[in-house]
Write a protein that holds these residues in place. Structure first.
Motif, PDB file in Angstrom:
ATOM      1  N   GLY A  48       0.545  -1.291   0.232  1.00  0.00           N
ATOM      2  CA  GLY A  48      -0.014   0.216  -0.011  1.00  0.00           C
ATOM      3  C   GLY A  48       1.136   0.827   0.226  1.00  0.00           C
ATOM      4  O   GLY A  48       0.941   2.556  -0.430  1.00  0.00           O
ATOM      5  N   TYR A  49       1.944   1.085   0.704  1.00  0.00           N
ATOM      6  CA  TYR A  49       2.552   2.200   0.645  1.00  0.00           C
ATOM      7  C   TYR A  49       3.313   2.480  -0.715  1.00  0.00           C
ATOM      8  O   TYR A  49       3.817   3.476  -1.539  1.00  0.00           O
ATOM      9  CB  TYR A  49       4.339   2.040   2.085  1.00  0.00           C
ATOM     10  CG  TYR A  49       5.636   3.377   1.508  1.00  0.00           C
ATOM     11  CD1 TYR A  49       4.750   4.592   1.761  1.00  0.00           C
ATOM     12  CD2 TYR A  49       6.301   3.298   0.110  1.00  0.00           C
ATOM     13  CE1 TYR A  49       6.222   5.157   1.556  1.00  0.00           C
ATOM     14  CE2 TYR A  49       6.984   3.935   0.771  1.00  0.00           C
ATOM     15  CZ  TYR A  49       7.353   5.158   1.182  1.00  0.00           C
ATOM     16  OH  TYR A  49       7.837   5.848   1.389  1.00  0.00           O
ATOM     17  N   LEU A  50       3.955   1.770  -1.683  1.00  0.00           N
ATOM     18  CA  LEU A  50       3.910   1.973  -2.725  1.00  0.00           C
ATOM     19  C   LEU A  50       3.041   2.158  -3.505  1.00  0.00           C
ATOM     20  O   LEU A  50       3.694   2.875  -5.029  1.00  0.00           O
ATOM     21  CB  LEU A  50       5.010   0.335  -3.529  1.00  0.00           C
ATOM     22  CG  LEU A  50       6.165  -0.412  -3.206  1.00  0.00           C
ATOM     23  CD1 LEU A  50       6.335  -1.736  -3.729  1.00  0.00           C
ATOM     24  CD2 LEU A  50       7.012   0.975  -3.170  1.00  0.00           C
ATOM     25  N   VAL A  51       1.707   2.010  -3.666  1.00  0.00           N
ATOM     26  CA  VAL A  51       0.567   2.723  -3.754  1.00  0.00           C
ATOM     27  C   VAL A  51       1.105   3.761  -3.702  1.00  0.00           C
ATOM     28  O   VAL A  51       0.337   5.103  -4.809  1.00  0.00           O
ATOM     29  CB  VAL A  51      -1.128   1.694  -3.280  1.00  0.00           C
ATOM     30  CG1 VAL A  51      -2.028   2.301  -4.058  1.00  0.00           C
ATOM     31  CG2 VAL A  51      -1.285   0.584  -4.007  1.00  0.00           C
ATOM     32  N   SER A  52       1.171   4.770  -2.681  1.00  0.00           N
ATOM     33  CA  SER A  52       1.379   5.957  -2.397  1.00  0.00           C
ATOM     34  C   SER A  52       2.566   6.331  -3.318  1.00  0.00           C
ATOM     35  O   SER A  52       1.412   7.835  -2.776  1.00  0.00           O
ATOM     36  CB  SER A  52       0.797   6.188  -0.816  1.00  0.00           C
ATOM     37  OG  SER A  52       2.447   5.883  -0.967  1.00  0.00           O
ATOM     38  N   VAL A  53       3.164   5.810  -3.639  1.00  0.00           N
ATOM     39  CA  VAL A  53       4.233   6.608  -3.945  1.00  0.00           C
ATOM     40  C   VAL A  53       4.160   6.470  -5.617  1.00  0.00           C
ATOM     41  O   VAL A  53       5.111   6.401  -6.308  1.00  0.00           O
ATOM     42  CB  VAL A  53       5.511   6.745  -4.238  1.00  0.00           C
ATOM     43  CG1 VAL A  53       5.793   7.077  -1.894  1.00  0.00           C
ATOM     44  CG2 VAL A  53       5.890   4.560  -4.091  1.00  0.00           C
ATOM     45  N   GLY A  54       2.647   5.850  -6.280  1.00  0.00           N
ATOM     46  CA  GLY A  54       2.469   5.870  -7.063  1.00  0.00           C
ATOM     47  C   GLY A  54       3.003   4.844  -8.318  1.00  0.00           C
ATOM     48  O   GLY A  54       2.883   4.349  -9.389  1.00  0.00           O
ATOM     49  N   LYS A  55       3.698   3.828  -6.860  1.00  0.00           N
ATOM     50  CA  LYS A  55       4.997   2.338  -8.021  1.00  0.00           C
ATOM     51  C   LYS A  55       3.787   0.836  -8.581  1.00  0.00           C
ATOM     52  O   LYS A  55       4.318  -0.083  -8.650  1.00  0.00           O
ATOM     53  CB  LYS A  55       5.918   2.197  -7.094  1.00  0.00           C
ATOM     54  CG  LYS A  55       7.441   2.840  -7.378  1.00  0.00           C
ATOM     55  CD  LYS A  55       7.988   2.666  -6.667  1.00  0.00           C
ATOM     56  CE  LYS A  55       8.854   3.615  -6.295  1.00  0.00           C
ATOM     57  NZ  LYS A  55      10.727   2.813  -5.453  1.00  0.00           N
ATOM     58  N   MET A  56       2.591   1.299  -7.201  1.00  0.00           N
ATOM     59  CA  MET A  56       1.556   0.115  -7.466  1.00  0.00           C
ATOM     60  C   MET A  56       0.599   0.674  -7.561  1.00  0.00           C
ATOM     61  O   MET A  56       0.145   2.083  -7.223  1.00  0.00           O
ATOM     62  CB  MET A  56       1.728  -1.191  -6.764  1.00  0.00           C
ATOM     63  CG  MET A  56       3.007  -1.873  -6.531  1.00  0.00           C
ATOM     64  SD  MET A  56       2.763  -3.118  -5.082  1.00  0.00           S
ATOM     65  CE  MET A  56       3.952  -4.402  -5.355  1.00  0.00           C
ATOM     66  N   ASN A  57      -1.281  -0.170  -8.037  1.00  0.00           N
ATOM     67  CA  ASN A  57      -2.103  -0.662  -8.392  1.00  0.00           C
ATOM     68  C   ASN A  57      -2.483  -0.674  -7.151  1.00  0.00           C
ATOM     69  O   ASN A  57      -2.239  -1.774  -6.958  1.00  0.00           O
ATOM     70  CB  ASN A  57      -2.622  -0.539  -9.585  1.00  0.00           C
ATOM     71  CG  ASN A  57      -4.124  -0.355  -9.780  1.00  0.00           C
ATOM     72  OD1 ASN A  57      -4.637  -1.182  -9.328  1.00  0.00           O
ATOM     73  ND2 ASN A  57      -4.483   0.981 -10.633  1.00  0.00           N
ATOM     74  N   LEU A  58      -3.925  -0.266  -5.766  1.00  0.00           N
ATOM     75  CA  LEU A  58      -4.240  -0.451  -5.295  1.00  0.00           C
ATOM     76  C   LEU A  58      -5.155  -1.498  -5.552  1.00  0.00           C
ATOM     77  O   LEU A  58      -4.569  -2.715  -5.047  1.00  0.00           O
ATOM     78  CB  LEU A  58      -5.171   0.717  -4.712  1.00  0.00           C
ATOM     79  CG  LEU A  58      -5.900  -0.077  -3.162  1.00  0.00           C
ATOM     80  CD1 LEU A  58      -5.205  -0.384  -1.875  1.00  0.00           C
ATOM     81  CD2 LEU A  58      -7.080   0.935  -2.560  1.00  0.00           C
ATOM     82  N   PHE A  59      -6.246  -1.913  -6.588  1.00  0.00           N
ATOM     83  CA  PHE A  59      -6.822  -3.166  -7.009  1.00  0.00           C
ATOM     84  C   PHE A  59      -5.497  -3.778  -7.118  1.00  0.00           C
ATOM     85  O   PHE A  59      -6.036  -4.866  -6.740  1.00  0.00           O
ATOM     86  CB  PHE A  59      -7.564  -2.511  -7.680  1.00  0.00           C
ATOM     87  CG  PHE A  59      -9.033  -1.720  -7.339  1.00  0.00           C
ATOM     88  CD1 PHE A  59     -10.204  -2.499  -6.829  1.00  0.00           C
ATOM     89  CD2 PHE A  59      -8.879  -0.613  -7.081  1.00  0.00           C
ATOM     90  CE1 PHE A  59     -11.164  -1.785  -6.059  1.00  0.00           C
ATOM     91  CE2 PHE A  59      -9.915   0.457  -6.881  1.00  0.00           C
ATOM     92  CZ  PHE A  59     -10.780  -0.022  -6.762  1.00  0.00           C
ATOM     93  N   LEU A  60      -4.778  -3.563  -8.363  1.00  0.00           N
ATOM     94  CA  LEU A  60      -3.488  -4.921  -8.507  1.00  0.00           C
ATOM     95  C   LEU A  60      -3.368  -5.720  -7.332  1.00  0.00           C
ATOM     96  O   LEU A  60      -2.305  -6.922  -7.724  1.00  0.00           O
ATOM     97  CB  LEU A  60      -2.789  -4.849  -9.374  1.00  0.00           C
ATOM     98  CG  LEU A  60      -4.073  -3.835 -11.034  1.00  0.00           C
ATOM     99  CD1 LEU A  60      -2.874  -3.141 -11.980  1.00  0.00           C
ATOM    100  CD2 LEU A  60      -3.915  -5.208 -11.437  1.00  0.00           C
ATOM    101  N   ALA A  61      -3.112  -5.029  -6.303  1.00  0.00           N
ATOM    102  CA  ALA A  61      -1.686  -5.448  -5.480  1.00  0.00           C
ATOM    103  C   ALA A  61      -2.855  -6.015  -4.840  1.00  0.00           C
ATOM    104  O   ALA A  61      -1.893  -7.081  -3.617  1.00  0.00           O
ATOM    105  CB  ALA A  61      -1.479  -3.626  -4.296  1.00  0.00           C
ATOM    106  N   ALA A  62      -4.245  -6.055  -3.649  1.00  0.00           N
ATOM    107  CA  ALA A  62      -4.920  -6.513  -3.456  1.00  0.00           C
ATOM    108  C   ALA A  62      -5.199  -8.308  -4.666  1.00  0.00           C
ATOM    109  O   ALA A  62      -4.978  -9.346  -3.419  1.00  0.00           O
ATOM    110  CB  ALA A  62      -6.153  -6.579  -3.479  1.00  0.00           C
ATOM    111  N   THR A  63      -5.714  -8.121  -5.593  1.00  0.00           N
ATOM    112  CA  THR A  63      -5.123  -9.036  -6.944  1.00  0.00           C
ATOM    113  C   THR A  63      -4.029 -10.210  -6.166  1.00  0.00           C
ATOM    114  O   THR A  63      -4.595 -11.293  -6.172  1.00  0.00           O
ATOM    115  CB  THR A  63      -5.813  -8.753  -8.101  1.00  0.00           C
ATOM    116  OG1 THR A  63      -6.467  -7.757  -7.661  1.00  0.00           O
ATOM    117  CG2 THR A  63      -5.950 -10.117  -8.419  1.00  0.00           C
ATOM    118  N   ALA A  64      -3.017  -9.466  -6.554  1.00  0.00           N
ATOM    119  CA  ALA A  64      -1.252 -10.552  -6.821  1.00  0.00           C
ATOM    120  C   ALA A  64      -1.357 -10.713  -5.051  1.00  0.00           C
ATOM    121  O   ALA A  64      -1.334 -12.170  -4.793  1.00  0.00           O
ATOM    122  CB  ALA A  64      -0.549  -9.380  -6.671  1.00  0.00           C
ATOM    123  N   GLY A  65      -1.712 -10.002  -4.141  1.00  0.00           N
ATOM    124  CA  GLY A  65      -2.749 -10.694  -2.963  1.00  0.00           C
ATOM    125  C   GLY A  65      -3.131 -11.854  -2.215  1.00  0.00           C
ATOM    126  O   GLY A  65      -2.535 -12.847  -1.640  1.00  0.00           O
TER     127      GLY A  65
END
Length: 209
Positions: A48-65
């Motif tokens: 989620g921190y990486l999402v906050s700095v623009g390196k990840m997407n929140l929905f894609l991160a949740a899906t990958a997890g």
């Protein structure tokens, strides 16, 4: 001591996610779901921190997890399916899992059936080990993976969202960073006490049995 251990663990999580991106995130969550106590409460907030700095997407991160949870669950599920209760009783003590936990898992499945996987995936700690009793119960694979994903996704999303929110505040409000640093010692002491009591209780219970 505690800060050093947590620092090593956090460094490992950070290195894997930064090197592998979404694949690294899925790998870490797979390790957790294979009954290895690598806390998702540390993994997903950093994503989620990486999402906050623009390196990840929140929905894609949740899906990958959530995908990682499914992949890791295969290991625990097959262990339960092929080894069954005797395997858990023989080796469970090394993971501090005793007959009481096995009995509770049996009752959990008897009460909720296949939905036990969905419910368990929404609960901290339980979610790490729920795949093993599902294998022991020989739950059909299709609903097992479906419920694992459905239960894991909102859990991963919530932790990633929390990490995103804290990440934005961390970068924009110095008071947040100061508050976290001032709480380090208290958190470390509380963590040591909680882990110590948990281990003592489990070991003492296993000796009595």
């Amino acid at each position: 001591m505690v800060e050093h251990i947590l620092g090593i663990l956090a460094g490992f999580v950070i290195a894997v996610i930064e090197a592998g991106g979404y694949w690294g995130l899925a790998l870490l969550m797979a390790i957790e779901s294979a009954c290895v106590p690598l806390p998702s409460e540390l993994i997903m907030p950093f994503a989620g921190y990486l999402v906050s700095v623009g390196k990840m997407n929140l929905f894609l991160a949740a899906t990958a997890g959530a995908i990682g949870c499914n992949l890791g669950s295969i290991v625990a599920y097959e262990a339960g399916k092929r080894g069954g209760r005797p395997l858990a009783e023989r080796y469970g003590k090394y993971l501090l899992i005793g007959p009481g936990e096995l009995d509770a898992a049996d009752r959990f499945f008897a009460r909720f059936g296949s939905a036990a996987v969905l419910i368990g995936r929404l609960l901290p700690v339980i979610r790490t080990f729920i795949a093993f009793p599902a294998g022991v119960a020989r739950m059909p694979l299709v609903p097992f993976h479906l419920y694992t994903f459905i239960g894991s996704w909102p859990f991963c999303f919530a932790l990633a969202w929390l990490g995103q929110t804290l990440g934005r505040a961390w970068n924009s409000d110095p008071r947040v960073k100061a508050a976290f640093h001032s709480a380090d010692a208290l958190i470390g002491v509380a963590l040591v006490i909680a882990i110590g009591l948990f281990v003592w209780h489990k070991v003492h219970g296993l000796k009595q049995r």
